[in-house]
Design a protein around this motif. Structure first.
Motif, mmCIF file in Angstrom:
data_model
loop_
_atom_site.group_PDB
_atom_site.id
_atom_site.type_symbol
_atom_site.label_atom_id
_atom_site.label_comp_id
_atom_site.label_asym_id
_atom_site.label_seq_id
_atom_site.Cartn_x
_atom_site.Cartn_y
_atom_site.Cartn_z
ATOM 1 N N ILE A 173 0.856 -1.189 0.000
ATOM 2 C CA ILE A 173 0.000 0.000 0.000
ATOM 3 C C ILE A 173 0.887 1.232 0.000
ATOM 4 C CG2 ILE A 173 -1.819 1.242 1.220
ATOM 5 C CD1 ILE A 173 -2.603 -1.420 2.520
ATOM 6 N N PHE A 174 0.751 2.049 -1.043
ATOM 7 C CA PHE A 174 1.556 3.266 -1.107
ATOM 8 C C PHE A 174 0.690 4.420 -1.598
ATOM 9 C CE2 PHE A 174 1.972 1.131 -5.179
ATOM 10 C CZ PHE A 174 1.788 2.153 -6.093
ATOM 11 N N GLY A 175 1.184 5.631 -1.386
ATOM 12 C CA GLY A 175 0.446 6.819 -1.804
ATOM 13 C C GLY A 175 1.214 8.062 -1.416
ATOM 14 N N PHE A 198 2.592 1.825 3.278
ATOM 15 C CA PHE A 198 1.745 1.317 4.359
ATOM 16 C C PHE A 198 1.339 2.469 5.297
ATOM 17 C CE2 PHE A 198 4.151 -2.499 3.077
ATOM 18 C CZ PHE A 198 3.080 -3.333 2.775
ATOM 19 N N PHE A 199 0.998 3.619 4.680
ATOM 20 C CA PHE A 199 0.511 4.813 5.370
ATOM 21 C C PHE A 199 1.588 5.518 6.200
ATOM 22 C CE2 PHE A 199 -3.058 1.753 5.107
ATOM 23 C CZ PHE A 199 -3.832 2.434 4.178
ATOM 24 N N ILE A 200 2.833 5.075 6.114
ATOM 25 C CA ILE A 200 3.935 5.690 6.851
ATOM 26 C C ILE A 200 4.722 6.586 5.894
ATOM 27 C CG2 ILE A 200 6.061 5.289 8.158
ATOM 28 C CD1 ILE A 200 4.903 2.555 8.934
#
Length: 226
Positions: A4-6, A44-46
Motif C-alpha cells: 500500500i503506497f500513496g 503502508f501509510f507511513i
C-alpha cells in the motif's frame, strides 16, 4: 502480499526561520511560527520519502490562526493597515466557509436540519458580517454553484490566505457531511475539487480528514467536560 503506497501532506515547523514574537494580528500576544506543508510518499501509510513543498505560512502558537508569508511584511506597516488586512482576510475566510458549507450540505439533495444548524452556528461567529453571510447561504442553498459562485469564493481565499487557513475552511465545511455519520463518494470527490480550487493537491484530502477528526475530538472533549 499487498503493498500500500500513496502520498499525503504533513505540516512541519521551519526550524531555521525566526519566530515573530507577540505579533499575531488576531490574538495580539501569540507568536507566529513559520511552517510548511510538504508532500510525502507513504508506504503502508507511513511517510518515508519527502517530496515537494506545497506551501509555507505562519501559524500563531496561541490561537492557531494562520497567515501566508506576506504577514511578515504586513507587520511592518501601521496598526490601521494591519487591522484592515486582518478584517479583509476574515471577510474572505467567512464568505468561502459559508459558501462551501452550504454547497456541501445540499450536494446530496438532502439538506438536514442538523446541517442548517451547523451553518447558522458558523455564521454567528462572524457577527459583523451576519447579514451578508446569511444572504450567501440562502443564495447557494437555492442556486448551488450556479455561475461558479462557490469556487469563486474559494479562489478568492486561495489568493489571500495560507494553505493552513484553506484546509481549516474545508475541514470546518466538511463537518456538515458528517451529520449522517458517513462521507459518500460524491462528497469525497467534491472535497477534492475544493482542494484543487484552493490550489492544493488532491492528495491533501487525508490531511483534511485528519483536521476533521481533530475537530471531532475537540468537540467530544468539550462535551465530556460539560
Amino acid at each position: 502480499m499487498f503493498i500500500i503506497f500513496g502520498t499525503r501532506g504533513l505540516k512541519h515547523t521551519v526550524s531555521d526561520s525566526p519566530v515573530l514574537s507577540n505579533s499575531c494580528p488576531n490574538c495580539n500576544n501569540g507568536s507566529l511560527v513559520n511552517k510548511l506543508y510538504r508532500r510525502w510518499f507513504t508506504l503502508f501509510f507511513i511517510p518515508v520519502i519527502p517530496l515537494d513543498t506545497v506551501d509555507r505560512f505562519y501559524e500563531c502558537d496561541s490561537c492557531k490562526s494562520a497567515y501566508n508569508e506576506s504577514i511578515k511584511t504586513i507587520l511592518q506597516r501601521s496598526k490601521e493597515e494591519i487591522n484592515e488586512n486582518q478584517k479583509r482576510a476574515t471577510s474572505i475566510y467567512a464568505k468561502a466557509l459559508i459558501a462551501a458549507m452550504t454547497h456541501m450540505a445540499i450536494i446530496d439533495e438532502d439538506f438536514a436540519p442538523e446541517e442548517e444548524r451547523e451553518i447558522k452556528d458558523a455564521i454567528e461567529g462572524f457577527q459583523e458580517m451576519k447579514e451578508e453571510l446569511l444572504a450567501i447561504h440562502e443564495n447557494v442553498k437555492v442556486n448551488a454553484n450556479m455561475n461558479n459562485q462557490v469556487f469563486d469564493f474559494l479562489n478568492s481565499a486561495r489568493n489571500e490566505l495560507s494553505s493552513e487557513a484553506l484546509i481549516n475552511i474545508l475541514a470546518q465545511a466538511a463537518v456538515v457531511l458528517l451529520a449522517d455519520g458517513t462521507i459518500e463518494k460524491e462528497e469525497e470527490n467534491l472535497m477534492k475539487e475544493y482542494l484543487i480550487a484552493c490550489g492544493l493537491p488532491k492528495e491533501m484530502y487525508q490531511t483534511l480528514i485528519d483536521k476533521l477528526k481533530q475537530k471531532d475530538m475537540t468537540t467530544l472533549k468539550k462535551e465530556q467536560m460539560n
